[in-house]
Each structure stands twice: as C-alpha cells, then as structure tokens.
Enzyme design. Structure first.
Site, PDB file in Angstrom:
ATOM      1  N   GLU A 161      -5.650   2.424  -2.088  1.00 39.97           N
ATOM      2  CA  GLU A 161      -5.747   2.345  -0.627  1.00 39.97           C
ATOM      3  C   GLU A 161      -4.394   2.180   0.057  1.00 39.97           C
ATOM      4  OE1 GLU A 161      -8.737   2.785   1.180  1.00 39.97           O
ATOM      5  OE2 GLU A 161      -9.130   3.531  -0.826  1.00 39.97           O
TER       6      GLU A 161
ATOM      7  N   ARG B 182      16.195  22.969  -3.969  1.00 39.35           N
ATOM      8  CA  ARG B 182      16.540  24.369  -3.709  1.00 39.35           C
ATOM      9  C   ARG B 182      17.886  24.520  -3.010  1.00 39.35           C
ATOM     10  NH1 ARG B 182      14.079  26.724  -0.261  1.00 39.35           N
ATOM     11  NH2 ARG B 182      13.909  28.814  -1.098  1.00 39.35           N
TER      12      ARG B 182
END
Ligand code: 4F9
Length: 248
Positions: free
Chosen positions: A116, A153
C-alpha cells in the site's frame, strides 16, 4: 552514471538489466547498476519490512527503519546521487525530466515500494517523488527501470554510433514519422514511393509532414503554438488533405 535500486526484489532488477541495450551498456562500463535490499536491514527473525496501517484499513505499509537504513547505505555508496521514490503521487515523468537527469549526470538512487505504500516519514530521506503515469502498479521496480532505461539512452555510447537520443520523438517535440524496411511490398502494403526515390530533400519534407500529421491527429497537445513558415505550409496541406478525405 550509476543507478542504485533500493528494492525488496533485487533479482527482478538484475534480470532486466542483463538484456539488450542497457545490458550491453553495463558490460561496456558506460553505466552501472546495483541494489540494496531493505530486508537486509531488519533485525527480527521474520525479517519484517511491512506492518498494518495506524488508523486501520486494508493492506500493509512499508516500515521506516529498514527503508531508511537502506537509503542511508545507498547515500553512503553514492553521496552525490539524487534520491527518487517511485509513487503514483509524484510528478509525472516526461522526456524533459529524463533529459534533465541525463544532462545533470548525477547518479540516481531509486526507492521502490510495494503493497500500500511507504510510511510517510521515509520521504524525509528522499529528494523527489516520481510517477510514470496515472495508474497503480504492484510496485515501484518497473517504474524505476523505466526511468533508468529512458536516462541510459542519453549516456554517450549506450545507443551506439549511429543513433541519437536527442533526435528521437519527444526530444524533437513531435511524434515520429513512419519507418519502412524491405520488402517493398508486404501483403499488398507498399512502401511510399518518395522513400524509394533517393531525393533527400523530398524525403526530409515528407517525414516532417508525417510527424506533424501524426502529432496533429494523436497528440495535438504537443504541437507548438506557432509554426515556422515551412511547418505552417505543411500543416495547411495536412488539414486540406484531411478535409478532402472527409468530404471525398
Ligand atoms: C509508481 C505507479 C510510479 C506509477 C508504485 C504502486 C507507481 C506505483 N508510477 N504503483 N507502487
């Protein structure tokens, strides 16, 4: 650049990082990935990392002691790093945030939760909360891996010589134009003539127009408020063609 994951599931991170472009980047020494498991900072027999919420309610809450101990250890290893907790309530990841992380070049510590959520006090040891979109997942590992993938990247060498992260969709501000490879005809679908003609100016114009059209149709929120003269002409053509399709 170094990425450190505070996670109850280090095997998940290590598995994903063994593959593809990120895997090769790690092998080449361009980035490094490590994990610290809060469970290793528990002291009870059951190695408890969660407990029921004060005030009642369903689900479990991640305990502060093991998580803060793990974050402290992570900061010892990477003292200059930014500490990012992945949670649906954080600011939403966008390409400009990715580029900020990449250009700052600081190491990143990802704090991944489960169940949770975190005991609120844990956030005192975190620099920022980040979401990857408006949906709830079972944990922060996949979002953290997405952030790392998007940032990696931009690390020089990771994409190889030919590719450039800076030229990609979102970095240019528009959606990508369609790409084709051989064969010229597949199941009755042919590659647009212009791409086979070798006229590079015409190809660049066609691609720009396709990018503008895709963005206009699918993500108009990404279009600039004002177009330069060349783009304005392409936009006029696109709108005229779409109107023609509707009426024809
Ligand atoms: C984190 C969802 C970041 C979206 C973490 C459950 C999460 C998430 N973006 N959901 N734990």
């Amino acid at each position: 650049m170094k990425f450190l994951f505070v996670t109850l599931f280090p095997e998940l991170i290590e598995q994903v990082c063994a593959y593809s472009i990120v895997g090769r980047g790690i092998e080449a020494g361009l980035l490094s990935v490590s994990c610290i498991n809060p469970r290793d900072f528990t002291h009870d027999k059951h190695r408890t990392v969660d407990d029921s919420p004060f005030g009642g309610g369903a689900g479990m809450v991640l305990k502060p002691e093991p998580f803060v101990a793990a974050i402290r250890k992570a900061k010892e290893e990477l003292p200059e790093a930014r500490v990012i907790a992945l949670c649906p309530g954080g600011r939403t990841l966008k390409q400009n945030i990715v580029e900020d992380y990449a250009h700052a070049g600081k190491d990143l510590i990802f704090v991944c939760g489960h169940y949770e959520g975190f005991d609120e006090r844990i956030f005192n040891w975190v620099d920022e909360k980040l979401s990857v979109g408006d949906y709830v997942l079972t944990g922060g590992e996949l979002p953290a891996l997405m952030v790392m993938d998007a940032v990696a990247r931009f690390i020089p060498g990771v994409l190889g010589k030919m590719a450039s992260a800076e030229e990609d969709s979102f970095s240019t501000g528009l959606l990508e134009y369609p790409q084709y490879t051989r064969p010229v005809e597949f199941e009755g679908l042919t590659v647009p003539e212009v791409l086979r003609g070798g006229n590079h100016a015409l190809i660049a114009r066609w691609r720009r127009k396709q990018s503008l059209k895709a963005t206009y149709l699918h993500r108009p929120d990404l279009l600039p408020e004002k177009f330069d003269k060349a783009d304005a002409k392409l936009m006029a053509e696109i709108k005229a063609e779409l109107a023609g399709e509707e009426n024809g």
